[in-house]
Design a protein around this motif. Structure first.
Motif, PDB file in Angstrom:
ATOM      1  N   LEU A  88       9.180  -1.607   9.259  1.00 29.84           N
ATOM      2  CA  LEU A  88       9.093  -2.201   7.934  1.00 29.84           C
ATOM      3  C   LEU A  88      10.293  -1.763   7.094  1.00 29.84           C
ATOM      4  O   LEU A  88      10.758  -0.624   7.200  1.00 29.84           O
ATOM      5  CB  LEU A  88       7.799  -1.789   7.221  1.00 29.84           C
ATOM      6  N   ILE A  89      10.776  -2.670   6.266  1.00 29.91           N
ATOM      7  CA  ILE A  89      11.891  -2.382   5.362  1.00 29.91           C
ATOM      8  C   ILE A  89      11.457  -2.769   3.955  1.00 29.91           C
ATOM      9  O   ILE A  89      11.038  -3.903   3.715  1.00 29.91           O
ATOM     10  CB  ILE A  89      13.154  -3.188   5.727  1.00 29.91           C
ATOM     11  N   ALA A  90      11.562  -1.828   3.025  1.00 27.96           N
ATOM     12  CA  ALA A  90      11.213  -2.096   1.632  1.00 27.96           C
ATOM     13  C   ALA A  90      12.478  -2.143   0.786  1.00 27.96           C
ATOM     14  O   ALA A  90      13.474  -1.487   1.097  1.00 27.96           O
ATOM     15  CB  ALA A  90      10.266  -1.017   1.108  1.00 27.96           C
ATOM     16  N   PHE A  91      12.410  -2.919  -0.289  1.00 27.29           N
ATOM     17  CA  PHE A  91      13.547  -3.062  -1.192  1.00 27.29           C
ATOM     18  C   PHE A  91      13.124  -2.716  -2.618  1.00 27.29           C
ATOM     19  O   PHE A  91      12.041  -3.109  -3.068  1.00 27.29           O
ATOM     20  CB  PHE A  91      14.092  -4.499  -1.177  1.00 27.29           C
ATOM     21  N   LEU A  92      13.994  -1.994  -3.306  1.00 29.08           N
ATOM     22  CA  LEU A  92      13.848  -1.711  -4.734  1.00 29.08           C
ATOM     23  C   LEU A  92      15.169  -2.026  -5.410  1.00 29.08           C
ATOM     24  O   LEU A  92      16.232  -1.784  -4.835  1.00 29.08           O
ATOM     25  CB  LEU A  92      13.520  -0.236  -4.981  1.00 29.08           C
ATOM     26  N   ASP A  93      15.123  -2.544  -6.639  1.00 28.80           N
ATOM     27  CA  ASP A  93      16.344  -2.698  -7.414  1.00 28.80           C
ATOM     28  C   ASP A  93      16.678  -1.383  -8.101  1.00 28.80           C
ATOM     29  O   ASP A  93      15.810  -0.515  -8.282  1.00 28.80           O
ATOM     30  CB  ASP A  93      16.185  -3.811  -8.447  1.00 28.80           C
ATOM     31  N   ASP A  94      17.942  -1.247  -8.523  1.00 27.50           N
ATOM     32  CA  ASP A  94      18.389   0.027  -9.093  1.00 27.50           C
ATOM     33  C   ASP A  94      18.026   0.204 -10.559  1.00 27.50           C
ATOM     34  O   ASP A  94      18.458   1.167 -11.194  1.00 27.50           O
ATOM     35  CB  ASP A  94      19.904   0.203  -8.903  1.00 27.50           C
ATOM     36  N   ASP A  95      17.229  -0.713 -11.117  1.00 22.20           N
ATOM     37  CA  ASP A  95      16.750  -0.545 -12.490  1.00 22.20           C
ATOM     38  C   ASP A  95      15.227  -0.549 -12.522  1.00 22.20           C
ATOM     39  O   ASP A  95      14.597  -1.012 -13.468  1.00 22.20           O
ATOM     40  CB  ASP A  95      17.305  -1.635 -13.407  1.00 22.20           C
ATOM     41  N   THR A  96      14.627  -0.022 -11.440  1.00 24.49           N
ATOM     42  CA  THR A  96      13.170   0.041 -11.334  1.00 24.49           C
ATOM     43  C   THR A  96      12.716   1.474 -11.053  1.00 24.49           C
ATOM     44  O   THR A  96      13.486   2.307 -10.575  1.00 24.49           O
ATOM     45  CB  THR A  96      12.653  -0.863 -10.199  1.00 24.49           C
ATOM     46  N   VAL A  97      11.460   1.725 -11.340  1.00 24.23           N
ATOM     47  CA  VAL A  97      10.817   2.998 -11.005  1.00 24.23           C
ATOM     48  C   VAL A  97       9.492   2.678 -10.334  1.00 24.23           C
ATOM     49  O   VAL A  97       8.632   2.015 -10.933  1.00 24.23           O
ATOM     50  CB  VAL A  97      10.583   3.872 -12.252  1.00 24.23           C
ATOM     51  N   ALA A  98       9.331   3.106  -9.092  1.00 21.57           N
ATOM     52  CA  ALA A  98       8.108   2.814  -8.340  1.00 21.57           C
ATOM     53  C   ALA A  98       7.048   3.870  -8.597  1.00 21.57           C
ATOM     54  O   ALA A  98       7.351   5.074  -8.626  1.00 21.57           O
ATOM     55  CB  ALA A  98       8.424   2.746  -6.848  1.00 21.57           C
ATOM     56  N   ALA A  99       5.812   3.424  -8.776  1.00 19.45           N
ATOM     57  CA  ALA A  99       4.691   4.365  -8.836  1.00 19.45           C
ATOM     58  C   ALA A  99       4.604   5.111  -7.514  1.00 19.45           C
ATOM     59  O   ALA A  99       5.031   4.605  -6.464  1.00 19.45           O
ATOM     60  CB  ALA A  99       3.392   3.606  -9.114  1.00 19.45           C
ATOM     61  N   THR A 100       4.049   6.305  -7.536  1.00 21.61           N
ATOM     62  CA  THR A 100       4.001   7.131  -6.328  1.00 21.61           C
ATOM     63  C   THR A 100       3.207   6.479  -5.202  1.00 21.61           C
ATOM     64  O   THR A 100       3.423   6.777  -4.034  1.00 21.61           O
ATOM     65  CB  THR A 100       3.411   8.513  -6.624  1.00 21.61           C
ATOM     66  N   THR A 101       2.298   5.570  -5.543  1.00 15.84           N
ATOM     67  CA  THR A 101       1.470   4.896  -4.528  1.00 15.84           C
ATOM     68  C   THR A 101       2.019   3.519  -4.151  1.00 15.84           C
ATOM     69  O   THR A 101       1.344   2.758  -3.456  1.00 15.84           O
ATOM     70  CB  THR A 101       0.036   4.734  -5.049  1.00 15.84           C
ATOM     71  N   TRP A 102       3.228   3.207  -4.604  1.00 15.20           N
ATOM     72  CA  TRP A 102       3.810   1.877  -4.373  1.00 15.20           C
ATOM     73  C   TRP A 102       3.872   1.526  -2.883  1.00 15.20           C
ATOM     74  O   TRP A 102       3.343   0.501  -2.445  1.00 15.20           O
ATOM     75  CB  TRP A 102       5.202   1.833  -5.000  1.00 15.20           C
ATOM     76  N   LEU A 103       4.510   2.369  -2.071  1.00 13.85           N
ATOM     77  CA  LEU A 103       4.651   2.070  -0.642  1.00 13.85           C
ATOM     78  C   LEU A 103       3.296   2.032   0.059  1.00 13.85           C
ATOM     79  O   LEU A 103       3.057   1.174   0.912  1.00 13.85           O
ATOM     80  CB  LEU A 103       5.553   3.100   0.038  1.00 13.85           C
ATOM     81  N   ARG A 104       2.429   2.946  -0.288  1.00 13.18           N
ATOM     82  CA  ARG A 104       1.122   2.972   0.362  1.00 13.18           C
ATOM     83  C   ARG A 104       0.371   1.668   0.109  1.00 13.18           C
ATOM     84  O   ARG A 104      -0.306   1.139   0.997  1.00 13.18           O
ATOM     85  CB  ARG A 104       0.298   4.158  -0.144  1.00 13.18           C
ATOM     86  N   GLY A 105       0.505   1.130  -1.086  1.00 17.14           N
ATOM     87  CA  GLY A 105      -0.144  -0.141  -1.378  1.00 17.14           C
ATOM     88  C   GLY A 105       0.494  -1.303  -0.643  1.00 17.14           C
ATOM     89  O   GLY A 105      -0.198  -2.195  -0.137  1.00 17.14           O
ATOM     90  N   LEU A 106       1.819  -1.294  -0.541  1.00 21.05           N
ATOM     91  CA  LEU A 106       2.517  -2.427   0.070  1.00 21.05           C
ATOM     92  C   LEU A 106       2.303  -2.531   1.572  1.00 21.05           C
ATOM     93  O   LEU A 106       2.390  -3.626   2.132  1.00 21.05           O
ATOM     94  CB  LEU A 106       4.018  -2.337  -0.230  1.00 21.05           C
ATOM     95  N   ILE A 107       2.052  -1.409   2.253  1.00 22.51           N
ATOM     96  CA  ILE A 107       1.896  -1.484   3.703  1.00 22.51           C
ATOM     97  C   ILE A 107       0.523  -2.006   4.117  1.00 22.51           C
ATOM     98  O   ILE A 107       0.339  -2.441   5.254  1.00 22.51           O
ATOM     99  CB  ILE A 107       2.144  -0.119   4.381  1.00 22.51           C
ATOM    100  N   THR A 108      -0.437  -1.994   3.198  1.00 25.70           N
ATOM    101  CA  THR A 108      -1.812  -2.361   3.549  1.00 25.70           C
ATOM    102  C   THR A 108      -1.942  -3.748   4.172  1.00 25.70           C
ATOM    103  O   THR A 108      -2.651  -3.914   5.182  1.00 25.70           O
ATOM    104  CB  THR A 108      -2.714  -2.260   2.302  1.00 25.70           C
ATOM    105  N   PRO A 109      -1.290  -4.792   3.643  1.00 27.47           N
ATOM    106  CA  PRO A 109      -1.479  -6.128   4.234  1.00 27.47           C
ATOM    107  C   PRO A 109      -0.979  -6.265   5.664  1.00 27.47           C
ATOM    108  O   PRO A 109      -1.358  -7.218   6.358  1.00 27.47           O
ATOM    109  CB  PRO A 109      -0.662  -7.038   3.300  1.00 27.47           C
ATOM    110  N   PHE A 110      -0.141  -5.337   6.133  1.00 31.18           N
ATOM    111  CA  PHE A 110       0.457  -5.485   7.456  1.00 31.18           C
ATOM    112  C   PHE A 110      -0.513  -5.171   8.593  1.00 31.18           C
ATOM    113  O   PHE A 110      -0.143  -5.238   9.760  1.00 31.18           O
ATOM    114  CB  PHE A 110       1.717  -4.627   7.554  1.00 31.18           C
ATOM    115  N   ARG A 111      -1.747  -4.865   8.256  1.00 34.50           N
ATOM    116  CA  ARG A 111      -2.776  -4.767   9.292  1.00 34.50           C
ATOM    117  C   ARG A 111      -3.034  -6.140   9.911  1.00 34.50           C
ATOM    118  O   ARG A 111      -3.564  -6.246  11.013  1.00 34.50           O
ATOM    119  CB  ARG A 111      -4.061  -4.209   8.685  1.00 34.50           C
TER     120      ARG A 111
END
Length: 322
Positions: A88-111
């Motif tokens: 999996l490859i995730a993308f963030l822009d350089d003017d954003t701040v991700a919540a600490t649970t951001w990645l954990r939430g995004l991987i869920t649909p890949f089941r």
């Protein structure tokens, strides 16, 4: 994979100017602070060797690359994505701040093996206050989630690259983002939407929207004006016409049609109702703003259509005599 069978993820962050150094720092720190840690955080610098040198010096533990393609975010993201080796490859822009649970939430649909990508909720971080005349249905113009999007995890046609995660094999199968097509200067071509459509078409997969996987997206004062909004809508109209020209004829822009036929008319009617009920004159301004935005986008689309006809040597139909 982690002990629970979740796939490994890399995070790619494109950047281009030291004017965003403070925000880039916040973005990198948020990527490094995930409860579901990334295997690798990759910062890709867009044709700015001095900045690349500084990033290498000040961000230990971060992979730093320089854009191997033409200037622009599409080539920047591709450079980082093609470097990675995680499923999996995730993308963030350089003017954003991700919540600490951001990645954990995004991987869920890949089941679900049919999911080719996902995106999360994007919250505006206004430098000033949210302009009261700005309807929530038009928040897409500053790159954040808007009224009309799903409020719970659901399938969606496309997500935004400011908060995006993809299956690496599906991303590589379509060659990644279309280089030379994207946001550069005053051009606002929807490179992320175009990528989502190609990835869905290649094997019938689909995208998921996870509104609880949130990031904050900075909105500077310069983007909080009516003038900016109208210009953004104008260039969006041009960009959508350009994108439509790249798609197969049978692949129509249904989401845009539904937005124009349902979401925006409801916004106008609701705000006019609130204005007549004395709930604040700003509601009338919101209704007028929606109409102006539609006209600006239509103007941009018309201009791009004419430009396209002229470029291909076609003739523009003459106006019938009255």
């Amino acid at each position: 994979m982690d002990p629970f069978g979740n796939p490994a993820v890399s995070v790619v962050i494109p950047t281009h100017t030291e004017r965003r150094w403070a925000s880039l720092t916040r973005t990198v720190r948020s990527a490094q602070s995930q409860t579901y840690p990334a295997v690798e955080v990759v910062v890709v610098v867009d044709h700015n060797p001095a900045m690349a040198t500084r990033v290498r010096a000040e961000f230990p533990g971060v992979t730093v690359l320089e854009n191997a393609y033409t200037r622009g975010a599409s080539g920047n993201r591709n450079t980082g994505a093609f470097h990675t080796r995680t499923p999996l490859i995730a993308f963030l822009d350089d003017d954003t701040v991700a919540a600490t649970t951001w990645l954990r939430g995004l991987i869920t649909p890949f089941r679900d093996d049919r999911v080719v990508g996902a995106g999360g909720g994007i919250i505006p971080a206004w430098e000033g206050s949210h302009p009261r005349w700005w309807p929530d249905e038009l928040l897409w113009a500053v790159g954040v989630s808007y009224t009309g999007m799903p409020t719970s995890t659901a399938p969606i046609r496309n997500v935004w690259s400011a908060s995006m995660i993809v299956r690496r094999d599906a991303f590589l199968a379509v060659g990644g983002f279309r280089t030379g097509f994207g946001k550069l200067g005053d051009q606002n071509r929807p490179e992320d939407t175009e990528l989502c459509l190609r990835m869905s078409a290649v094997n019938g997969g689909h995208w998921m929207y996870v509104p609880s996987a949130v990031i904050d997206h900075e909105v500077p004062r310069s983007r909080s004006t009516f003038r900016f909004l109208m210009a953004r809508c104008y260039h969006e109209g041009r960009g959508k016409v350009q994108m439509a020209g790249l798609l197969p004829k049978e692949q129509k822009l249904g989401a845009e049609a539904d937005y124009l036929k349902r979401t925006l008319p409801r916004a106008v009617a609701r705000n006019l109702l609130h204005a007549t009920m004395g709930r604040g004159g700003f509601h009338a301004l919101r209704a007028v703003t929606v109409v102006a935005a539609v006209l600006a986008a239509a103007w941009g689309g018309g201009v791009e259509t004419i430009v396209g006809l002229l470029d291909t040597g076609a003739t523009v139909p003459s106006t019938p005599a009255v």
